[in-house]
Write an enzyme that holds these catalytic residues in place. Structure first.
Site, PDB file in Angstrom:
ATOM      1  N   ASP A  49       1.955   2.719  -8.127  1.00 35.42           N
ATOM      2  CA  ASP A  49       2.297   3.806  -7.211  1.00 35.42           C
ATOM      3  C   ASP A  49       2.392   5.139  -7.939  1.00 35.42           C
ATOM      4  OD1 ASP A  49       2.650   4.328  -4.470  1.00 35.42           O
ATOM      5  OD2 ASP A  49       4.775   4.676  -4.766  1.00 35.42           O
ATOM      6  N   GLU A  91       9.176  13.771  -7.751  1.00 38.19           N
ATOM      7  CA  GLU A  91       8.821  12.366  -7.562  1.00 38.19           C
ATOM      8  C   GLU A  91       8.065  11.821  -8.779  1.00 38.19           C
ATOM      9  OE1 GLU A  91       6.182  10.006  -4.277  1.00 38.19           O
ATOM     10  OE2 GLU A  91       7.877  11.201  -3.562  1.00 38.19           O
ATOM     11  N   GLU A 143       3.785   8.688   4.666  1.00 42.40           N
ATOM     12  CA  GLU A 143       5.191   8.938   4.359  1.00 42.40           C
ATOM     13  C   GLU A 143       6.109   8.014   5.170  1.00 42.40           C
ATOM     14  OE1 GLU A 143       5.311  10.475   1.729  1.00 42.40           O
ATOM     15  OE2 GLU A 143       5.516  12.643   1.955  1.00 42.40           O
ATOM     16  N   GLU A 221      -1.756   0.349   3.277  1.00 41.09           N
ATOM     17  CA  GLU A 221      -0.372   0.136   2.846  1.00 41.09           C
ATOM     18  C   GLU A 221      -0.075  -1.358   2.698  1.00 41.09           C
ATOM     19  OE1 GLU A 221       1.925   2.222   1.884  1.00 41.09           O
ATOM     20  OE2 GLU A 221       0.937   4.111   2.377  1.00 41.09           O
TER      21      GLU A 221
END
Length: 237
Positions: A49, A91, A143, A221
């Site tokens: 990720d 992040e 998101e 996802e």
């Protein structure tokens, strides 16, 4: 956090509920929630990720640029998206810090096939001809899946390991939830503009394209979660 359910996006989510649930209640998330997660799977997700987020930055920049060009000054599209853009630096720093704690050498991490496929998909959405309504729908979905998933791990009576609480708080907190709701409102507004029955067929095609892109995001996802579970023993291949 209470979520409003209205607009085109919620109509699509009801229509494609099984896919949305597959993305937001994936076994990877459920094992975090019940405390049975294989931590090597978590490390795989963390490393992969990190690479994805780096590729995600130009995508968000594209969303921001199109928002600036196409949104009316009376709305806050640009401000909302800019806030998300600004948070990406923090992040990335978070991922680097977490990787250090878990003993992951990020320079040695190579994107897996599933990761490459997802990155190729979001890169395709950055093409000049992709309409803002399609782009903002994809952005919201990317998101929202994380917010919905990790918030599930913070509910009462969960057994989320202490060592993963910070990860779940990062995306599952109410502030990020409100941000996702703002993105959803923006996406719904632009989708409503092109759903007017009096508009040409081209607008109907655009709406169908946005729905298809939403489904593609959900599929990617699910595959990303699958990758984390299926290749738990390899964070660098």
């Amino acid at each position: 956090m209470e979520k409003k359910e209205n607009g085109i996006i919620d109509t699509w989510l009801r229509k494609h509920r099984l896919m949305y649930v597959a993305a937001t209640r994936h076994p990877f998330i459920l094992t975090i929630r019940d405390g049975t997660i294989d931590l090597s799977a978590f490390k795989t997700w963390l490393a992969q990720d990190y690479l994805f987020v780096r590729e995600f930055v130009p995508f968000v920049a594209t969303v921001l640029a199109k928002a600036w060009k196409q949104s009316d000054d009376s709305y806050t599209d640009t401000e909302v998206i800019l806030s998300g853009m600004a948070s990406l630096n923090d992040e990335i720093a978070w991922f680097k810090n977490e990787a250090s704690k878990w003993g992951i050498q990020l320079p040695d991490v190579v994107p897996q096939k599933t990761n490459k496929s997802y990155c190729t998909f979001i890169e395709s959405l950055m093409a000049p001809e992709v309409e803002y309504a399609v782009l903002i729908t994809a952005f919201w979905a990317i998101e929202a899946v994380y917010q919905e998933s990790f918030a599930h791990c913070l509910e009462d009576e969960t057994k989320t390991p202490d060592v993963l609480q910070g990860t779940c708080q990062r995306w599952g907190n109410d502030g990020f939830g409100h941000y996702c709701e703002s993105l959803k409102t923006i996406a719904n507004r632009h989708l409503e503009l092109i759903s007017d029955k009096s508009l040409p067929k081209a607008h109907e095609d655009l709406l169908a394209k946005a729905e298809t892109v939403l489904l593609r995001v959900l599929e990617h996802e699910v595959e990303f979660w699958n990758m984390s579970l299926g290749e738990a023993n390899s964070t660098s291949t």
